[in-house]
Design an enzyme around this catalytic site. Structure first.
Site, PDB file in Angstrom:
ATOM      1  CG  ASP A 189       7.312 -15.535 -24.810  1.00  0.00           C
ATOM      2  OD1 ASP A 189       7.969 -15.387 -23.620  1.00  0.00           O
ATOM      3  OD2 ASP A 189       6.694 -16.570 -25.467  1.00  0.00           O
ATOM      4  CE  LYS A 298       1.392  -9.422 -28.895  1.00  0.00           C
ATOM      5  NZ  LYS A 298       2.262  -9.998 -29.935  1.00  0.00           N
ATOM      6  CG  ASP A 300      -0.196 -13.278 -26.053  1.00  0.00           C
ATOM      7  OD1 ASP A 300      -1.322 -13.665 -26.469  1.00  0.00           O
ATOM      8  OD2 ASP A 300       0.947 -13.642 -26.929  1.00  0.00           O
ATOM      9  CB  CYS A 348      -2.436 -10.182 -27.678  1.00  0.00           C
ATOM     10  SG  CYS A 348      -2.057 -11.565 -28.898  1.00  0.00           S
ATOM     11  CG  ASP A 370      -1.011 -15.173 -33.082  1.00  0.00           C
ATOM     12  OD1 ASP A 370      -0.640 -13.867 -32.710  1.00  0.00           O
ATOM     13  OD2 ASP A 370      -1.160 -16.176 -32.390  1.00  0.00           O
TER      14      ASP A 370
END
Length: 560
Positions: A189, A298, A300, A348, A370
């Site tokens: 991120d 990834k 999320d 995720c 997480d």
């Protein structure tokens, strides 16, 4: 419902895997009684709280003996899994889309397809049931370029930097990782839009030039010049109010007219039931993936759905929103995986909030939780293994004190847990000591030697972390010539008893060298056990005895 099965009696235990963020898929067991017992999600995703997988087992059933039925829903949205016992002790099992808040208008000539459900019966215990699910989901549900390939060892920058990074800092982390043998660098991120915290930028999938002056393509080139692959984090289903996308399309979020809008992680949920929203996000993501050498994504999803109301549907069709949303997610996955077939996707959702078979079809691995603390991961990965293969479990070595538990565990134990998954690191290797870096290099070399056994061998649970101080599991190669046994101790013992663990899945007619030393018969290791406490037996740590909390060892067995 996608599945309905009637059973002639109620002599079963109902098992489900429940929890919350950072403690997903904890095993829960109860006896069936008259009435209804169920687990469900109405959060818009399969959720951290309950998984769309349940078991019914006969009392006394263990890992290798007894009858068990496993039920799994291939779906990522709201679900219901229940067992109802009537007054005549007949049991009915149903599994499917959660009827709460759901309806669907079907016009003449239209069709509706329910999600698929999978049922596995085993008369030889829960282990055989799990391995059936593993083989099916690993080799038939999962698909594409990465299904049958060893997964790259990665490093993710999130816990190393959070939002505090620039291009040079990222390259420094990647360079150290490459020196130690890591194959893939993942930028998490913070690389896009006006993103300097979790309050802005979501929805604007263009490079933040203050942090990446040469864009994603420029950073990807620098990473590839080091000899590594490059990966990138997205959260495509969400938007911040402080974003260009929201300012241009404030009606593209899920919100109930005239009511307060709820926030989670300072973000709102895009209305993926609308084709134009999915099309817009696809255009931005495809632009990034086609303009830079990105090998891994990834994906999320950091909040549940609230105010599940779409401005594009009339009031009498709002019961369709949550299912249409999931169909939109699948549509975006389908288009991206078709356009970029060699990109490895990892799912995720704040960790394990959407770890389900529906996403395994598109993303062959998922971030299990997480919580990367090695001790907590024993329960999380053990519970996950009842349905899902090791090849689907993203598992990383992270820094200590652990960022979720504030617990310090040995570097060796963190790796010994994470290697029973798709292996990686979540830290800055530059901050480790020379001795720790040497350990990391050994861990990576070990994983490269054995990752195919770990990811694609048969998995056996040996000692449950839900039952005591010790955990053990193992993976056995298809030809049974190589096996790896993970053994873990939570707390140290004072003058503790003698310990050994009975192995499974070996060839009883073969002899195995344990850690390159003592030779034991496969029948002996399965019927008498592998000694884990007697260093004189030559089977534990080259003469060292376990001596501290959170100790562990991975035994390597090779046929002679």
């Amino acid at each position: 419902m996608s599945l309905c099965l009637d059973l002639p009696d109620r002599d079963y235990e109902f098992i489900h895997f429940s929890g919350a963020w950072s403690r997903e898929r904890q095993m829960k067991v109860r006896t069936l009684e008259q009435g209804t017992q169920s687990v469900e999600s109405a959060r818009g995703h399969s959720s951290h709280n309950h998984n769309p997988f349940i078991m019914l087992r006969r009392p006394g059933t263990g890992e290798e003996e007894g009858e068990v039925l496993g039920f799994s829903l291939v779906y990522s949205g709201n679900f219901l899994a229940q067992a109802e016992v009537d007054t005549w002790d007949t049991t009915r099992v149903t599994l499917g889309i959660n009827p709460f808040g759901f309806d669907w208008k079907l016009a003449p000539g239209e069709r509706f397809q329910t999600p698929e459900a999978v049922m596995v019966y085993s008369g030889r215990g829960m282990g055989e049931m799990s391995r059936t699910f593993h083989r099916l989901y690993r080799s038939r549900l999962a698909r594409g370029y990465w299904r049958d390939r060893p997964r790259p060892i990665l490093i993710n920058n999130w816990e190393a930097t959070y939002f505090d990074f620039d291009e040079d800092k990222l390259v420094s982390i990647a360079r150290a990782a490459r020196e130690d043998g890591v194959e893939l660098f993942v930028l998490d991120d913070g690389w896009f839009g006006a993103r300097s915290s979790d309050r802005a930028g979501l929805g604007d999938w263009t490079a933040n030039r203050d942090r990446l002056p040469n864009g994603v393509a420029g950073l990807a080139r620098r990473i590839e010049d080091l000899g590594m692959r490059f990966g990138l984090w997205f959260e495509p289903e969400m938007v911040n109010k402080d974003s260009d996308l929201y300012r241009a399309h404030p009606d593209w979020i899920l919100q109930t007219p005239g009511r307060r809008v709820s926030y989670g992680r300072n973000q709102l949920v895009l209305d993926f039931s609308r084709q134009e929203v999915v099309d817009c996000v696809y255009g931005m993501m495809a632009g990034i993936l086609s303009g830079a050498r990105v090998s891994y994504v990834k994906w999320d999803m950091n909040r549940s759905i609230t105010e599940a109301y779409s401005a594009a549907l009339p009031p009498d069709r709002q019961g369709e929103v949550c299912h249409r949303y999931i169909l939109g997610v699948y549509d975006l996955y389908e288009r991206l995986t078709a356009a970029f077939p060699e990109v490895l996707f990892e799912s995720c959702a704040s960790g394990g909030g959407r770890f389900d078979p529906g996403l395994l079809y598109y993303a062959p691995q998922g971030w299990v939780s997480d919580d990367s603390d090695a001790v907590e991961r024993l329960k999380i990965q053990y519970g996950t293994s009842y349905c899902y293969p090791v090849s689907s479990m993203g598992a990383h070595v992270s820094a200590v004190p652990n960022h979720q538990m504030n617990r310090t565990t040995p570097l060796a134990t963190r790796a010994n847990v994470a290697c029973f998954g798709t292996f990686g690191y979540e830290l800055d290797l530059n901050r480790l000591t020379a001795e720790e870096r040497s350990q990391v290099r050994e861990q990576i070399a070990f994983m490269k030697s054995y990752r195919e056994v770990l990811q694609y061998g048969d998995f056996y649970r040996l000692l449950s972390p839900f039952d005591g101080n010790f955990t053990a599991w193992m993976a056995v190669s298809p030809d049974k010539r190589t096996a790896l046994v993970g053994w873990y101790k939570t707390f140290n013992e004072v003058n503790g008893p003698f310990h050994r663990v009975k192995l499974r899945g070996l060839d009883p007619a073969m002899d195995y060298a344990v850690d390159g030393g003592a030779v034991r018969g496969g029948d002996e290791l399965m019927e008498i056990g592998l000694i884990t406490t007697d260093s004189a037996a030559g089977e534990c740590r080259k003469g060292e005895l376990p001596s501290r909390d959170f100790d562990s060892h991975v035994f390597v067995l090779k046929a002679r």
